[in-house]
Design an enzyme around this catalytic site. Structure first.
Site, PDB file in Angstrom:
ATOM      1  NE  ARG A   1      -0.714   2.314   5.426  1.00 39.88           N
ATOM      2  CZ  ARG A   1      -1.465   1.351   6.034  1.00 39.88           C
ATOM      3  NH1 ARG A   1      -1.141   0.672   6.998  1.00 39.88           N
ATOM      4  NH2 ARG A   1      -2.782   1.439   5.494  1.00 39.88           N
TER       5      ARG A   1
ATOM      6  CD  GLU B   1      -7.464   4.599   4.208  1.00 39.97           C
ATOM      7  OE1 GLU B   1      -8.432   4.826   4.593  1.00 39.97           O
ATOM      8  OE2 GLU B   1      -6.956   3.540   4.487  1.00 39.97           O
TER       9      GLU B   1
ATOM     10  CG  ASN C   1      -4.668   4.507   7.335  1.00 43.56           C
ATOM     11  OD1 ASN C   1      -5.458   3.917   7.300  1.00 43.56           O
ATOM     12  ND2 ASN C   1      -3.722   4.636   6.302  1.00 43.56           N
TER      13      ASN C   1
ATOM     14  CB  SER D   1      -1.159  -2.716  10.481  1.00 44.33           C
ATOM     15  OG  SER D   1      -1.841  -2.824   9.186  1.00 44.33           O
TER      16      SER D   1
ATOM     17  CE  LYS E   1     -11.292   6.500   5.187  1.00 47.91           C
ATOM     18  NZ  LYS E   1     -11.253   6.113   6.506  1.00 47.91           N
TER      19      LYS E   1
ATOM     20  CE  LYS F   1     -12.042   6.298   0.446  1.00 44.00           C
ATOM     21  NZ  LYS F   1     -10.544   6.859   0.587  1.00 44.00           N
TER      22      LYS F   1
ATOM     23  CD  GLU G   1      -9.554   4.414   9.884  1.00 45.65           C
ATOM     24  OE1 GLU G   1      -8.748   3.691   9.072  1.00 45.65           O
ATOM     25  OE2 GLU G   1      -9.857   5.848   9.827  1.00 45.65           O
ATOM     26  N   GLY G   2     -10.161  -0.177   9.108  1.00 44.22           N
ATOM     27  CA  GLY G   2     -10.011  -1.568   8.955  1.00 44.22           C
ATOM     28  C   GLY G   2     -10.236  -2.336   7.793  1.00 44.22           C
TER      29      GLY G   2
ATOM     30  NE  ARG H   1      -3.231  -1.567   1.188  1.00 45.00           N
ATOM     31  CZ  ARG H   1      -3.457  -0.745   1.902  1.00 45.00           C
ATOM     32  NH1 ARG H   1      -3.812  -1.351   3.300  1.00 45.00           N
ATOM     33  NH2 ARG H   1      -3.779   0.645   2.008  1.00 45.00           N
TER      34      ARG H   1
END
Length: 365
Positions: free
Chosen positions: A13, A30, A32, A37, A194, A251, A255-256, A339
């Site tokens: 993603r 970014e 992913n 998800s 990153k 950064k 992740e998360g 989002r």
């Protein structure tokens, strides 16, 4: 003896914001590559939004809402990888957390695969359970309950806390040594860091992977990304951030969600680790300033009716890729995720409680 698996499956993603100071150009936040998800939940949101529009007497506006088939698109990648593995008795393994707060999104993937291909058996296991319940046979097949595993789909294993002991690391190593197709493979997972994003934005690097006019189109979505290595360019980046910390995001290779630093925290962190090796583990990114829209945020326990507030939205585009170092079997777009968060919030992670899933509404500009 079977060779180690050369095929990799990526369910990726790529996330974007509009950059308001540059005429709302699209800029990449970014990329992913692991546990990307909300494909499932996002696929169900348009139906809810269409229902609300009808209830409000605006059914004529539904035509401006794009279809979203992220769930079926992502699951088709797992199914295609399963078929490429070529063992009809094999199973699919979802690697999950000890406590899965995002279980609804995960389970919809299982249901979709089961509906599409009833012959594919799916197991959910934690890394600790993989350590206890799997073995490698002499063909390097990962064996679970007497069946070879065709595809290992990681919805966990992307942050240090998910490896609390050597058992989890040993389980990951066993999977990586197996013939199962990993989603992602370890190199796909590392490609999502990153540092790789920053390296791709460096002059002359993108040309190694993208040819012709596409190079500039891709480069145009990059915002400023700067290494903090201990060299001349790294020192310039540090000075630049110390001079105007509000322009940047710091950064780490994590992740998360919830790991980035903003504003005064950028300055404090750089001053603290200016001479420390830790500095090189971070990437400095120019902050994207998206346009705001007025809207409502509905939350449990909040005021009813909710107040109108300024919001910003981030668009994620899902993609599926299956390939080896020499051959790409598929590479396609597979849906989207929107989002939305409060304009003053730095982070927008849904699972972290900082944002909410939304549906795009298209208008002519």
């Amino acid at each position: 003896m079977m060779k180690l698996q050369s095929l990799s499956l990526g369910l990726f993603r790529s996330d974007y914001l509009m950059q308001n100071p540059e005429g709302n150009k699209i800029k990449q936040v970014e990329f992913n590559t692991v546990a990307s998800s909300f494909g499932a939940i996002s696929s169900n949101l348009p139906a809810m939004s269409r229902y609300i529009l009808r209830q409000m007497g605006h059914g004529d506006l539904i035509k401006n809402m794009p279809e979203n088939r992220a769930l079926s698109g992502l699951c088709s990648g797992i199914i295609e990888a399963y078929d490429l593995f070529g063992v009809p008795s094999a199973v699919v393994l979802f690697v999950v957390e000890e406590v899965s707060y995002n279980i609804c999104d995960q389970r919809f993937h299982e249901f979709e695969i089961s509906e599409t291909r009833p012959d594919i058996m799916i197991h959910r296991k934690t890394l600790n359970e993989i350590y206890e319940e799997t073995t490698l046979n002499d063909k390097k097949q990962l064996i679970l309950e007497g069946k070879p595993v065709a595809v290992v789909y990681y919805r966990s294993g992307y942050e240090p806390a998910q490896y609390p002991s050597s058992r989890e690391w040993d389980a990951r190593l066993r999977v990586e040594r197996s013939s199962a197709i990993k989603c992602p493979s370890i190199h796909y997972q590392l490609a999502g860091t990153k540092k790789v994003q920053q390296a791709l934005a460096a002059p002359g690097v993108l040309e190694k992977f993208v040819a012709g006019s596409a190079t500039e189109r891709v480069r145009d979505i990059f915002t400023g990304l700067y290494s903090l290595d201990f060299d001349e360019s790294g020192e310039r980046a540090v000075e630049m951030a110390l001079e105007d910390a509000e322009r940047f995001v710091l950064k780490p290779q994590r992740e998360g969600g919830g790991n980035n630093l903003y504003g005064a925290d950028v300055r404090d962190a750089l001053l603290r680790m200016r001479r420390a090796r830790e500095r090189a583990a971070y990437v400095l990114m120019e902050r994207i300033l998206p346009p705001t829209v007025a809207g409502y945020v509905v939350r449990p326990g909040a005021a009813v009716p909710p107040p109108i507030t300024d919001l910003v939205s981030e668009l994620g585009i899902f993609g599926v890729i299956i390939g080896t170092r020499d051959k790409i079997y598929c590479n396609r777009q597979a849906g989207h995720m929107l989002r939305t968060k409060l304009a003053e919030a730095n982070e927008g992670g849904v699972a972290a409680g900082l944002g909410a899933l939304d549906s795009p509404y298209l208008v002519d500009m």
